[in-house]
Each structure stands twice: as structure tokens, then as C-alpha cells.
Design an enzyme around this catalytic site. Structure first.
Site, PDB file in Angstrom:
ATOM      1  N   ASP A 104      13.637  -2.914  10.679  1.00 13.87           N
ATOM      2  CA  ASP A 104      13.355  -2.718   9.256  1.00 13.87           C
ATOM      3  C   ASP A 104      13.098  -4.087   8.646  1.00 13.87           C
ATOM      4  O   ASP A 104      13.981  -4.953   8.642  1.00 13.87           O
ATOM      5  CB  ASP A 104      14.561  -2.018   8.598  1.00 13.87           C
ATOM      6  CG  ASP A 104      14.279  -1.654   7.145  1.00 13.87           C
ATOM      7  OD1 ASP A 104      13.472  -2.346   6.498  1.00 13.87           O
ATOM      8  OD2 ASP A 104      14.876  -0.683   6.664  1.00 13.87           O
ATOM      9  N   ALA A 155       4.109  -1.781   5.096  1.00 16.93           N
ATOM     10  CA  ALA A 155       4.154  -1.746   3.631  1.00 16.93           C
ATOM     11  C   ALA A 155       4.729  -0.431   3.154  1.00 16.93           C
ATOM     12  O   ALA A 155       4.708   0.575   3.863  1.00 16.93           O
ATOM     13  CB  ALA A 155       2.743  -1.919   3.054  1.00 16.93           C
ATOM     14  N   TYR A 173       3.593  -0.618  -7.311  1.00 23.17           N
ATOM     15  CA  TYR A 173       3.029  -0.910  -5.987  1.00 23.17           C
ATOM     16  C   TYR A 173       2.150  -2.166  -6.045  1.00 23.17           C
ATOM     17  O   TYR A 173       2.340  -3.098  -5.261  1.00 23.17           O
ATOM     18  CB  TYR A 173       2.217   0.296  -5.487  1.00 23.17           C
ATOM     19  CG  TYR A 173       1.377   0.016  -4.272  1.00 23.17           C
ATOM     20  CD1 TYR A 173       1.954  -0.099  -3.013  1.00 23.17           C
ATOM     21  CD2 TYR A 173      -0.010  -0.134  -4.378  1.00 23.17           C
ATOM     22  CE1 TYR A 173       1.173  -0.361  -1.888  1.00 23.17           C
ATOM     23  CE2 TYR A 173      -0.791  -0.395  -3.266  1.00 23.17           C
ATOM     24  CZ  TYR A 173      -0.201  -0.507  -2.026  1.00 23.17           C
ATOM     25  OH  TYR A 173      -0.979  -0.780  -0.917  1.00 23.17           O
TER      26      TYR A 173
HETATM   27  N1  LIG Z   1      -3.476   3.031   2.517  1.00 21.81           N
HETATM   28  C1  LIG Z   1      -4.326   2.519   1.643  1.00 21.81           C
HETATM   29  O1  LIG Z   1      -5.115   3.221   1.017  1.00 21.81           O
HETATM   30  C2  LIG Z   1      -4.356   1.022   1.403  1.00 21.81           C
HETATM   31  C3  LIG Z   1      -5.299   0.493   0.519  1.00 21.81           C
HETATM   32  C4  LIG Z   1      -5.349  -0.900   0.339  1.00 21.81           C
HETATM   33  C5  LIG Z   1      -4.464  -1.709   1.017  1.00 21.81           C
HETATM   34  N2  LIG Z   1      -3.546  -1.163   1.857  1.00 21.81           N
HETATM   35  C6  LIG Z   1      -2.615  -2.051   2.562  1.00 21.81           C
HETATM   36  O2  LIG Z   1      -3.013  -2.050   3.921  1.00 21.81           O
HETATM   37  C7  LIG Z   1      -1.863  -2.204   4.756  1.00 21.81           C
HETATM   38  C8  LIG Z   1      -1.865  -1.112   5.804  1.00 21.81           C
HETATM   39  O3  LIG Z   1      -1.889   0.150   5.148  1.00 21.81           O
HETATM   40  P1  LIG Z   1      -1.796   1.507   5.980  1.00 21.81           P
HETATM   41  O4  LIG Z   1      -2.557   2.538   5.237  1.00 21.81           O
HETATM   42  O5  LIG Z   1      -2.076   1.240   7.422  1.00 21.81           O
HETATM   43  O6  LIG Z   1      -0.235   1.819   5.782  1.00 21.81           O
HETATM   44  P2  LIG Z   1       0.648   2.937   6.477  1.00 21.81           P
HETATM   45  O7  LIG Z   1      -0.186   3.833   7.312  1.00 21.81           O
HETATM   46  O8  LIG Z   1       1.520   3.486   5.405  1.00 21.81           O
HETATM   47  O9  LIG Z   1       1.531   2.062   7.480  1.00 21.81           O
HETATM   48  C9  LIG Z   1       2.529   1.215   7.036  1.00 21.81           C
HETATM   49  C10 LIG Z   1       3.590   1.185   8.093  1.00 21.81           C
HETATM   50  O10 LIG Z   1       4.639   0.299   7.660  1.00 21.81           O
HETATM   51  C11 LIG Z   1       5.867   0.925   7.979  1.00 21.81           C
HETATM   52  N3  LIG Z   1       6.960   0.451   7.172  1.00 21.81           N
HETATM   53  C12 LIG Z   1       7.303   0.874   5.935  1.00 21.81           C
HETATM   54  N4  LIG Z   1       8.445   0.279   5.548  1.00 21.81           N
HETATM   55  C13 LIG Z   1       8.817  -0.537   6.563  1.00 21.81           C
HETATM   56  C14 LIG Z   1       9.923  -1.380   6.755  1.00 21.81           C
HETATM   57  N5  LIG Z   1      10.883  -1.525   5.839  1.00 21.81           N
HETATM   58  N6  LIG Z   1      10.014  -2.067   7.910  1.00 21.81           N
HETATM   59  C15 LIG Z   1       9.079  -1.924   8.857  1.00 21.81           C
HETATM   60  N7  LIG Z   1       8.005  -1.130   8.733  1.00 21.81           N
HETATM   61  C16 LIG Z   1       7.878  -0.428   7.594  1.00 21.81           C
HETATM   62  C17 LIG Z   1       5.592   2.390   7.715  1.00 21.81           C
HETATM   63  O11 LIG Z   1       6.581   3.215   8.284  1.00 21.81           O
HETATM   64  P3  LIG Z   1       6.908   4.618   7.527  1.00 21.81           P
HETATM   65  O12 LIG Z   1       5.648   5.406   7.518  1.00 21.81           O
HETATM   66  O13 LIG Z   1       7.994   5.205   8.370  1.00 21.81           O
HETATM   67  O14 LIG Z   1       7.363   4.252   6.147  1.00 21.81           O
HETATM   68  C18 LIG Z   1       4.214   2.556   8.336  1.00 21.81           C
HETATM   69  O15 LIG Z   1       4.283   2.828   9.717  1.00 21.81           O
HETATM   70  C19 LIG Z   1      -0.666  -2.207   3.811  1.00 21.81           C
HETATM   71  O16 LIG Z   1      -0.326  -3.544   3.546  1.00 21.81           O
HETATM   72  C20 LIG Z   1      -1.173  -1.576   2.542  1.00 21.81           C
HETATM   73  O17 LIG Z   1      -0.481  -2.037   1.408  1.00 21.81           O
HETATM   74  C21 LIG Z   1      -3.478   0.186   2.078  1.00 21.81           C
END
Ligand SMILES: NC(=O)c1ccc[n+]([C@@H]2O[C@H](COP(=O)([O-])OP(=O)(O)OC[C@H]3O[C@@H](n4cnc5c(N)ncnc54)[C@H](OP(=O)(O)O)[C@@H]3O)[C@@H](O)[C@H]2O)c1
Length: 298
Positions: free
Chosen positions: A33, A57, A128
Site C-alpha cells: 500500500d 492512484a 481528485y
Molecule cells: N482513468 C482515467 O480516466 C485517468 C485520466 C487521466 C489521468 N489518469 C491517471 O493515470 C494513472 C493511471 O490511471 P488508471 O486508469 O490506469 O488507474 P486505475 O486503473 O484505477 O489503476 C490504479 C491502480 O492503483 C492502485 N492503487 C490504488 N490505491 C493504491 C495504494 N494505496 N497503493 C498501491 N496501489 C494503489 C489501484 O488499486 P485498486 O483498484 O485496488 O484501488 C489500481 O490498481 C493515474 O495516475 C490516474 O490518476 C487517469
């Protein structure tokens, strides 16, 4: 030595791990974590990676409003620990960030039609975006940082994976209903994850330090995205355009409280010219992102 990818079970993290193969060490919340600063610092010291790509994230934008402390701990405080560790190891830190750092008063004015550049002043609207901006600032304290802002990420889940993204939700609703209502007054550049992953790896290899906007080419509203998705998926579902105000009113009618619904930018298109000048993988048009996504889901 390997490249440490956090958030390895997520949309972007898993794509990066697949691309990097044996070069990657992927970790996720089940292994460690990131909010446990002591464990995180100790892990980094012993793992001694050649680079860190932080994809972990708290990404649930609405939930962040009521869970701002947890959101900040993951999206900001953990990045401070990562930046300090990367400085000690003298290795690059790639921090993934978001268009949601924009949209507030300093440039998110209604009617904006000029894409945001890396020089525009961020002004997040919600918890966020504020946490992600704080994370950027921590990352930027270490000279060898690459901050990559992207938008509206969607990827096809591989067997055993579960992703929540707009494209997947729309495809499900489109198959279940004759009509879906989608907001038409939030304009951005939804981005297909494999396109972003290629750009992230290019920036890391190129040692291109600084902040970069990386999104699929062009811009659309979520309404426009859903219409194009259904067109390409041969779904005859009608997409009814609604305003954000109507969307919020509908959520409240179905039991949500105002405090549970995050404000979102009306316009958060990112200008990718700075990235483009580096000559890396070209970002395809958002419509091509949809085509690749649908091909990957078949
Ligand atoms: N999704 C979007 O539309 C979007 C848009 C712009 C930018 N971003 C950025 O792009 C990046 C990747 O996004 P994504 O869509 O691939 O995100 P995602 O699919 O939500 O993956 C994030 C991962 O981080 C894990 N996580 C959460 N809390 C954690 C903790 N305390 N310790 C360790 N791991 C943890 C999550 O686990 P859990 O699922 O179990 O919580 C999940 O596996 C992020 O930085 C996000 O802010 C995303």
C-alpha cells in the site's frame, strides 16, 4: 535492475508491464500500500529500480470528494516518498497525472476553446484534481521527473482483469438500452491506454524530463464519444445529449447528495505540441483509439 511500475493491476500499469515484459517489476495495493511511507521507502531502497513509473492512484473522482484524505495520501503523499527515494537512487520518476488539474477559475472559464499547454496555470475543481496537482508538485521536487498529464483513459480488460471506464460502461448500457443520456458539455480528449503507454515509455527512454501533455488527437464531449463508440460498434442505441446540470439533477433524484458529485471541467483539452516536437510515437485520433479498443475487446 528493473523498472518499477506501481498500480500494476490498473489500466495503464498493466499495459506498461505487458510492454516492458521482464524489464518491469509491477506492484499494486495487494503487494504494497503506497500510503505506508515507511514500507514504501524501504521497498524502494531494497528493490533499487532503474526507474519508477507511478501509475497507482485513487482514481474515483466522485468518491474523492468524501474521501479526500485517503485520496490525498495516495495521489500526493505517496509521490513525495517516491520522489525522495528516486532522488536517493538517482533514477527517473515518471508521474502520471490528469487534465483534471485544469478547469477551475484561472483559465477554466466557460466557453474556453484553447487547449491547455504545459505553461497554463493549473486550477483544479475538485478533490481528485487537487490531490493529483499536489502529487505533480512532489514529483517535480526531483530533477529527473517526467510528469505526463493525460485524460479519460480506457483500455480493454484482459481475462481476469476488471476495469471501470467510460467506454466499457457505455458499451454495456448500449447493449441493454434503446437510449442513453450522456453529458454533452464536458469536452476533452479521451485516450486509449496503449497509445499513452507507448508515449510514456518513449519519454522515459528519451530522458525527456519535465511536464508533458499526452492525449489522443482531437477533442470531443462524452456525448460525442458515446455516439462514435456506438457507431463503430454497430449499436443503434440513441445517445441523448444532456447538460452537466441535468446529469447532476438526475443523480440527486436517484439518491446521491450534492457533496458526492465532483465538479468536472467543462473543457480540459490538452495541447500535445510539446510532446509532438520530441518525435516519439504519434498520438492517434480519438476515433482511432475507439477502433483499436473495439478490436481489442472482440
Ligand atoms: N482513468 C482515467 O480516466 C485517468 C485520466 C487521466 C489521468 N489518469 C491517471 O493515470 C494513472 C493511471 O490511471 P488508471 O486508469 O490506469 O488507474 P486505475 O486503473 O484505477 O489503476 C490504479 C491502480 O492503483 C492502485 N492503487 C490504488 N490505491 C493504491 C495504494 N494505496 N497503493 C498501491 N496501489 C494503489 C489501484 O488499486 P485498486 O483498484 O485496488 O484501488 C489500481 O490498481 C493515474 O495516475 C490516474 O490518476 C487517469
Amino acid at each position: 535492475m528493473s523498472i518499477l511500475v506501481t498500480g500494476a493491476a490498473g489500466q495503464l500499469g498493466s499495459e506498461l508491464c505487458t510492454r516492458l515484459g521482464q524489464r518491469a517489476t509491477g506492484i499494486d495495493v495487494g503487494h504494497l500500500d503506497l500510503t505506508n511511507a515507511t514500507e514504501l521507502a524501504a521497498y524502494l531502497e531494497s528493490a533499487s529500480p532503474e526507474a519508477v513509473i507511478n501509475c497507482a492512484a485513487f482514481t474515483q473522482v466522485d468518491r474523492a470528494e468524501n474521501e479526500a484524505a485517503r485520496c490525498h495520501a495516495i495521489n500526493a503523499d505517496a509521490v513525495r516518498v517516491l520522489a525522495e527515494a528516486c532522488r536517493k537512487l538517482d533514477v527517473p520518476l515518471v508521474q502520471i497525472s490528469t487534465d483534471y488539474v485544469f478547469g477551475g477559475v484561472f483559465g477554466g472559464e466557460q466557453g474556453r476553446t484553447a487547449p491547455y499547454t504545459e505553461d497554463d496555470a493549473p486550477a483544479p475543481l475538485g478533490a481528485y484534481g487537487a490531490s493529483k496537482l499536489a502529487g505533480e508538485r512532489h514529483a517535480a521536487t526531483w530533477r529527473r521527473h517526467v510528469i505526463v498529464r493525460s485524460c479519460g483513459l480506457y483500455a480493454a480488460a484482459r481475462p481476469g482483469q476488471q476495469f471501470a471506464n467510460f467506454a466499457q460502461t457505455m458499451l454495456r448500457l448500449g447493449r441493454e438500452r434503446d437510449t442513453v443520456q450522456v453529458v454533452a458539455d464536458q469536452v476533452c480528449s479521451p485516450t486509449y491506454v496503449p497509445n499513452l503507454a507507448a508515449a510514456v515509455l518513449f519519454l522515459l527512454e528519451a530522458k525527456a524530463y519535465g511536464t508533458f501533455h499526452v492525449v489522443d488527437r482531437g477533442a470531443t464531449s462524452w456525448h460525442g464519444f458515446a455516439e462514435e463508440l456506438f457507431r463503430q460498434a454497430d449499436l443503434s442505441t440513441r445517445v441523448e445529449a444532456i447538460s452537466t446540470e441535468q446529469y447532476i439533477a438526475a443523480r440527486i433524484r436517484s439518491g446521491a447528495s450534492v457533496g458526492e458529485i465532483a465538479a468536472r471541467p467543462a473543457y480540459s483539452v490538452l495541447d500535445t505540441a510539446k510532446y509532438g516536437r520530441l518525435g516519439g510515437p504519434e498520438m492517434p485520433a480519438w476515433q482511432d483509439g475507439i477502433a483499436a479498443y473495439l478490436a481489442a475487446t472482440r
